[in-house]
Design an enzyme around this catalytic site. Structure first.
Site, PDB file in Angstrom:
ATOM      1  N   GLN A 118     -38.711   8.673   0.593  1.00 51.08           N
ATOM      2  CA  GLN A 118     -38.499  10.084   0.925  1.00 51.08           C
ATOM      3  C   GLN A 118     -38.837  10.972  -0.272  1.00 51.08           C
ATOM      4  OE1 GLN A 118     -37.164  11.684   3.971  1.00 51.08           O
ATOM      5  NE2 GLN A 118     -38.150  13.345   2.830  1.00 51.08           N
TER       6      GLN A 118
ATOM      7  N   ARG B 139     -44.004  11.879   5.184  1.00 49.56           N
ATOM      8  CA  ARG B 139     -43.478  10.501   5.138  1.00 49.56           C
ATOM      9  C   ARG B 139     -44.567   9.527   5.591  1.00 49.56           C
ATOM     10  NH1 ARG B 139     -38.081   9.515   5.484  1.00 49.56           N
ATOM     11  NH2 ARG B 139     -38.733   7.433   4.863  1.00 49.56           N
TER      12      ARG B 139
ATOM     13  N   CYS C 198     -34.474  16.394   3.568  1.00 46.27           N
ATOM     14  CA  CYS C 198     -35.103  15.166   4.075  1.00 46.27           C
ATOM     15  C   CYS C 198     -34.923  15.004   5.585  1.00 46.27           C
ATOM     16  CB  CYS C 198     -34.560  13.960   3.330  1.00 46.27           C
ATOM     17  SG  CYS C 198     -32.781  13.703   3.539  1.00 46.27           S
TER      18      CYS C 198
ATOM     19  N   ASP D  91     -29.203  17.876   1.210  1.00 51.44           N
ATOM     20  CA  ASP D  91     -29.079  16.782   2.186  1.00 51.44           C
ATOM     21  C   ASP D  91     -27.675  16.898   2.779  1.00 51.44           C
ATOM     22  OD1 ASP D  91     -29.449  14.408   3.612  1.00 51.44           O
ATOM     23  OD2 ASP D  91     -29.245  13.102   1.869  1.00 51.44           O
TER      24      ASP D  91
END
Ligand code: CP
Ligand code: NVA
Length: 303
Positions: free
Chosen positions: A133, A289, A261, A221
């Site tokens: 990531q 990704r 992410c 996150d």
């Protein structure tokens, strides 16, 4: 060259830059429809003990585009769910497959497995790290800015697997990283100590505004990662104030890039308007990704 991709700190700057360069090449080829079947006839075994959307789909599609095949095994539908240890499952998979990606809890378990395994092993997320990531994050920033090293990066929220991998990235790439977490939720102390010993420009704070001030990249996150669901309520209290919202964005550089992410809890660690706003590169980050992992697969598995 390293045969496994477990932690960014295991890799040199030259090697990681080569992966980013190969990513650019493969992304271009994929966009223009030029075949790039670098892994024809090879199979990637994918072992998942946690949920996933992006990692699973991007690795599977990536292997297909590289001319290979991917095999998805989830603990819920295999003998892992009935107690077969991951090191046995993975060792058996290694005898059928040309490479293995694992998403699980214990990073140490993945390291132990990689020691036993004679095909390349990729970390698809552990409690400690999420290196694929962060490579996608860095590649996405590089699509918007000339030099990754000249920028100031800010992490707001939990000192989790993503934060730890960002600390490794700051060490290898040599950029300034400010990490703002509530007290008690700091990044892994061994990861921090290693980064500091290596001379990383790492600033740890409990003040998100201070961390965001003038920053070029803001990243966050979820407050409770997979496996921490039962702490959700107490974390929601501890993390209030650690949200990327339009106020915090004002403290950053005017053209700051906002990253996450995914999956996001809109209204917790980040607001809806910021995810959908002009500074957000979150969905490019998700797309990348695919491109980055194809470069990682090709780097590790090309014969
Ligand atoms: N960002 C990420 O790893 O997403 P998934 O959990 O959906 O794979
Ligand atoms: N920190 C999060 C990342 C999910 C992609 C988790 O581990 O759940």
């Amino acid at each position: 060259m390293n045969k496994d991709f477990l932690a960014l700190s295991d890799w040199t700057l030259d090697d990681l830059e080569a992966i980013l360069a190969l990513t650019r090449e493969l992304k271009e080829k994929q966009k223009e429809g030029t075949p790039h079947k670098l892994l024809e006839g090879q199979t990637l075994g994918m072992i998942f003990e946690k949920s996933s959307t992006r990692t699973r789909v991007s690795f599977e599609v990536g292997m297909f585009q590289l001319g290979g095949h991917a095999l998805f095994l989830h603990s819920g539908t295999t003998q892992m769910g009935r107690g077969e240890p991951i090191k046995d499952t993975a060792r058996v998979m290694a005898r059928y497959c040309d490479g293995i990606i694992i998403r699980t809890y214990s990073h140490q378990a993945v390291e132990e497995f990689a020691e036993l395994c004679y095909v390349p092993v990729i970390n698809g997320l552990t409690d400690l790290y999420h290196p694929c990531q962060v490579m996608a994050d860095l590649f996405t920033v590089s699509e918007h800015r000339e030099n990754l090293r000249d920028l100031t990066y800010c992490w707001v929220g939990d000192g989790n697997n993503m934060a730890n991998s960002w600390i490794n990235a700051a060490t290898v790439f040599g950029f300034e990283l400010r990490v703002a977490t509530p007290k008690g939720y700091e990044p892994d102390s061994a990861v921090v100590a290693r980064a500091q010993q290596a001379g990383a420009q790492l600033i740890l704070t409990n003040d998100p505004r201070e961390a965001a001030s003038g920053a070029d990249v803001l990243n966050t996150d979820v407050w409770a990662s997979m496996g921490q669901e039962q702490e959700q309520q107490e974390r929601a209290q501890a993390f209030s104030g650690f949200q990327i919202n339009s106020e915090l964005l004002k403290a950053a550089a005017a053209d700051a890039l906002v990253m996450h992410c995914l999956p996001a809890h809109r209204g917790e660690e980040i607001t809806d308007d910021v995810i959908e706003g002009p500074n957000s590169i979150i969905f490019d980050e998700a797309e990348n990704r695919l491109h980055v992992q194809k470069a990682i697969l090709a780097t590790l598995m090309t014969r």
